[in-house]
Design a protein around this motif. Structure first.
Motif, PDB file in Angstrom:
ATOM      1  N   PHE A  42       0.823  -1.205   0.000  1.00 45.18           N
ATOM      2  CA  PHE A  42       0.000   0.000   0.000  1.00 45.18           C
ATOM      3  C   PHE A  42       0.864   1.265   0.000  1.00 45.18           C
ATOM      4  CE2 PHE A  42      -2.944   2.841   2.648  1.00 45.18           C
ATOM      5  CZ  PHE A  42      -3.690   3.232   1.555  1.00 45.18           C
ATOM      6  N   GLU A 245      -2.247   2.028  11.077  1.00 45.46           N
ATOM      7  CA  GLU A 245      -3.279   2.702  10.284  1.00 45.46           C
ATOM      8  C   GLU A 245      -3.912   3.841  11.076  1.00 45.46           C
ATOM      9  OE1 GLU A 245      -4.592  -1.347   7.855  1.00 45.46           O
ATOM     10  OE2 GLU A 245      -5.962  -0.503   9.327  1.00 45.46           O
ATOM     11  N   CYS A 276      -6.734   0.140   0.630  1.00 42.27           N
ATOM     12  CA  CYS A 276      -5.422  -0.393   1.015  1.00 42.27           C
ATOM     13  C   CYS A 276      -4.934  -1.540   0.130  1.00 42.27           C
ATOM     14  CB  CYS A 276      -5.420  -0.809   2.475  1.00 42.27           C
ATOM     15  SG  CYS A 276      -6.477  -2.224   2.878  1.00 42.27           S
TER      16      CYS A 276
END
Length: 288
Positions: A42, A245, A276
């Motif tokens: 990602f 995150e 993601c």
């Protein structure tokens, strides 16, 4: 476990570099940490862009590109039988004589460390408190994601090992800066606030992604010099980094907050899940 070291896949116990590496002698090195979701790294382009910039600042003559780096990552994941993973991509300057070197470093040591992670899932919330230790100023013009981590290490020792606790730095002037390994955000009246880069914080990749995402969600984004009192007036608060995150804060300096029940935190979390497994760069949000 296999790691990548200078073009080879080697068992972690067999990985060796020279003690004359200036990453070891003088902290001359950089790293990026990011997650792989079902095989997709990602925001890899953004991480490599920041890393390449740092390499130019440190005069380390190497440049990373998406295709080559992703090929290495996919081979490393396959060798270790990992699908979801934490990745640390590390570059140290390489060997040289003892003493500070002004010439370019032409043969850096390149290491990629993978660690298996479970699939990303539910929100995990934390409490936050101010650190007594102040955030140090960057060594150069701006903060690099470098090997110079003493400030962070001492802060972690101050706050303790609990995974449910995050320490928040103030600058020497008393302004909010960032977490030990995170950037901090709060929302007030449909405005997303975060400390400005002039406080000396790291411009986190997830920080930049969240700021882009906020615009798509209808939030205005404000960067500035903020006091504790301003943050305590927040409707919601969270911290971010590329591994954890979006992390909601349910208590800051004893002040209660919605945590993972917050409306905006839940929206950020859901949008993060949606992107993601497919975005290479935050700029992809503008085309989505």
């Amino acid at each position: 476990m296999l790691i990548y070291l200078n073009g080879q896949m080697v068992e972690k116990e067999a990985a060796l570099i020279s003690p004359f590496d200036h990453g070891f002698l003088y902290g001359l090195g950089l790293f990026e940490t990011f997650r792989v979701y079902d095989g997709h790294p990602f925001l890899l382009d953004d991480h490599l862009e920041r890393l390449n910039y740092g390499l130019s600042v440190l005069n380390i003559k190497y440049r990373f590109y998406r295709e080559e780096t992703n090929n290495i990552l996919q081979a490393l994941l396959e060798k270790n039988n990992f699908t979801n993973a934490y990745i640390r991509l590390n570059v140290s300057a390489g060997s040289g004589d003892i003493g500070l070197q002004t010439e370019p470093f032409m043969e850096p040591n390149l290491i990629i460390f993978p660690k298996e992670l479970p699939p990303a899932g539910e929100l995990f919330e934390k409490r936050a408190s101010l650190l007594k230790l102040k955030r140090n100023t960057p060594e150069g013009e701006g903060r690099l994601k470098s090997h110079h981590f003493m400030n962070n290490l001492l802060a972690k020792r101050e706050i303790g090992p609990s995974p449910e606790q995050e320490g928040i730095f103030l600058t020497a002037d008393g302004y909010l800066a960032e977490g030990i390994v995170s950037n901090i955000f709060w929302i007030k009246d449909k405005e997303l606030h975060t400390p400005a880069l002039c406080t000396g914080i790291l411009n986190g990749i997830t920080r930049q992604f969240v700021m882009e995402l906020a615009g798509k969600m209808g939030l205005s984004v404000k960067e500035g010099l903020y006091t504790l009192e301003q943050a305590l007036d927040a409707d919601e608060m969270f911290v971010t980094n590329s591994i954890q995150e979006i992390v909601p804060i349910f208590s800051f300096e004893g002040h209660k907050l919605p945590g993972k029940k917050g409306h905006w935190v839940q929206r950020f979390h859901q949008d993060y899940r949606d992107f993601c497994q497919r975005l290479w760069t935050r700029n992809g949000l503008r085309r989505d």
